[in-house]
Design an enzyme around this catalytic site. Structure first.
Site, PDB file in Angstrom:
ATOM      1  N   LYS A  84       0.901  -1.198  -0.186  1.00  0.00           N
ATOM      2  CA  LYS A  84       0.127   0.084  -0.113  1.00  0.00           C
ATOM      3  C   LYS A  84       0.972   1.254  -0.054  1.00  0.00           C
ATOM      4  O   LYS A  84       1.933   1.497   0.656  1.00  0.00           O
ATOM      5  CB  LYS A  84      -0.850  -0.110   1.350  1.00  0.00           C
ATOM      6  CG  LYS A  84      -2.154   0.639   1.165  1.00  0.00           C
ATOM      7  CD  LYS A  84      -3.007   0.358   2.498  1.00  0.00           C
ATOM      8  CE  LYS A  84      -4.555   0.804   2.522  1.00  0.00           C
ATOM      9  NZ  LYS A  84      -5.100   0.641   3.798  1.00  0.00           N
TER      10      LYS A  84
HETATM   11  O1  G3P Z   1      -7.900   1.150   5.117  1.00  0.00           O
HETATM   12  C1  G3P Z   1      -7.996   2.828   5.363  1.00  0.00           C
HETATM   13  C2  G3P Z   1      -9.711   3.503   5.497  1.00  0.00           C
HETATM   14  O2  G3P Z   1     -10.441   2.268   5.279  1.00  0.00           O
HETATM   15  C3  G3P Z   1      -9.442   4.270   6.656  1.00  0.00           C
HETATM   16  O3  G3P Z   1     -10.712   4.511   7.114  1.00  0.00           O
HETATM   17  O4  G3P Z   1     -12.425   5.177   8.739  1.00  0.00           O
HETATM   18  O5  G3P Z   1     -10.001   5.814   9.044  1.00  0.00           O
HETATM   19  O6  G3P Z   1     -11.414   6.753   7.284  1.00  0.00           O
HETATM   20  P1  G3P Z   1     -11.109   5.560   8.106  1.00  0.00           P
END
Ligand code: G3P
Length: 219
Positions: A84
């Protein structure tokens, strides 16, 4: 649409794998920080024994050499590791280099269709627009999913759109309808997708009716 689990929690991953609906896993430094006492390498290696689907491992370095070093290291952990890489100029360079080496990448922190288009052209396997974080700042995250999915399909690009930063079950339905190839969601959202009050009520009613029928038969 494939469903990935957005977590580094082994028990959550084992649970969803047992449900038979797990297509892969995405991790990031924030999710890893919630696990304790183990190295990122160990956690990734164990996740790769649970699923044969893509498992995203995020680089921390922001210079090219560092990104390549970390990514090459992750790629050796298991065949299904996907590196990633953040959407930056250096990140694009790293994605192109990884592509040339046969290492699959997931371009993360995408917030516009143009960023996704660049990542696809650089050779990213997965393109990760963050839906929830756009919604958080009063934008419409799902527009990016729809636009980028249309661009990928219209121009026959090899990348897949992965809807990330999913906060609730409606985001999953909308991502599927917007054409996302993959959606990565927290364990809680998987559980929310399973449940419906009418399902619970229906199960209760069937049990009561069954018990009444048995009582009438004198059992
Ligand atoms: O994998 C990264 C992403 O899904 C992050 O989610 O909830 O931290 O914005 P969030």
């Amino acid at each position: 649409m494939k469903l990935f689990l957005d977590t580094a929690d082994i028990e959550e991953i084992r649970t969803v794998a047992r449900w038979g609906v797990l297509d892969g896993v995405t991790t990031n430094p924030t999710l890893f920080a919630k696990t304790s006492g183990r190295s990122y390498d160990d956690v990734l290696a164990e996740i790769c024994t649970i699923t044969s689907g893509p498992v995203s491992a995020e680089v921390i370095a922001d210079d090219l050499e560092g990104m390549l070093k970390e990514g090459r290291h992750f790629a050796k952990i298991a065949d299904n590791i996907v590196v990633k890489v953040p959407m930056t100029e250096t990140g694009l360079e790293a994605i192109a280099a990884f592509k040339a080496e046969g290492i699959r990448t997931n371009c993360t922190l995408i917030f516009t269709a143009n960023q996704g288009l660049l990542a696809a052209k650089a050779g990213a396997y997965l393109l990760s627009p963050f839906v929830g974080r756009l919604d958080d700042i009063n934008e419409e995250g799902m527009i990016v999913i729809r636009e980028l999915s249309d661009i990928v399909n219209m121009h026959g690009l090899e990348s897949e759109v992965l809807a990330a930063s999913i906060r609730h079950p409606r985001h999953v339905t909308d991502s599927a309808l917007a054409g996302a190839h993959v959606c990565t969601l927290p364990f809680k959202v998987f559980q929310q997708m399973v449940r419906h009050p009418l399902t619970d009520r229906g199960i209760d009613q069937f049990k009561k009716d069954w018990a009444a029928a048995q009582a009438a038969l004198g059992k």
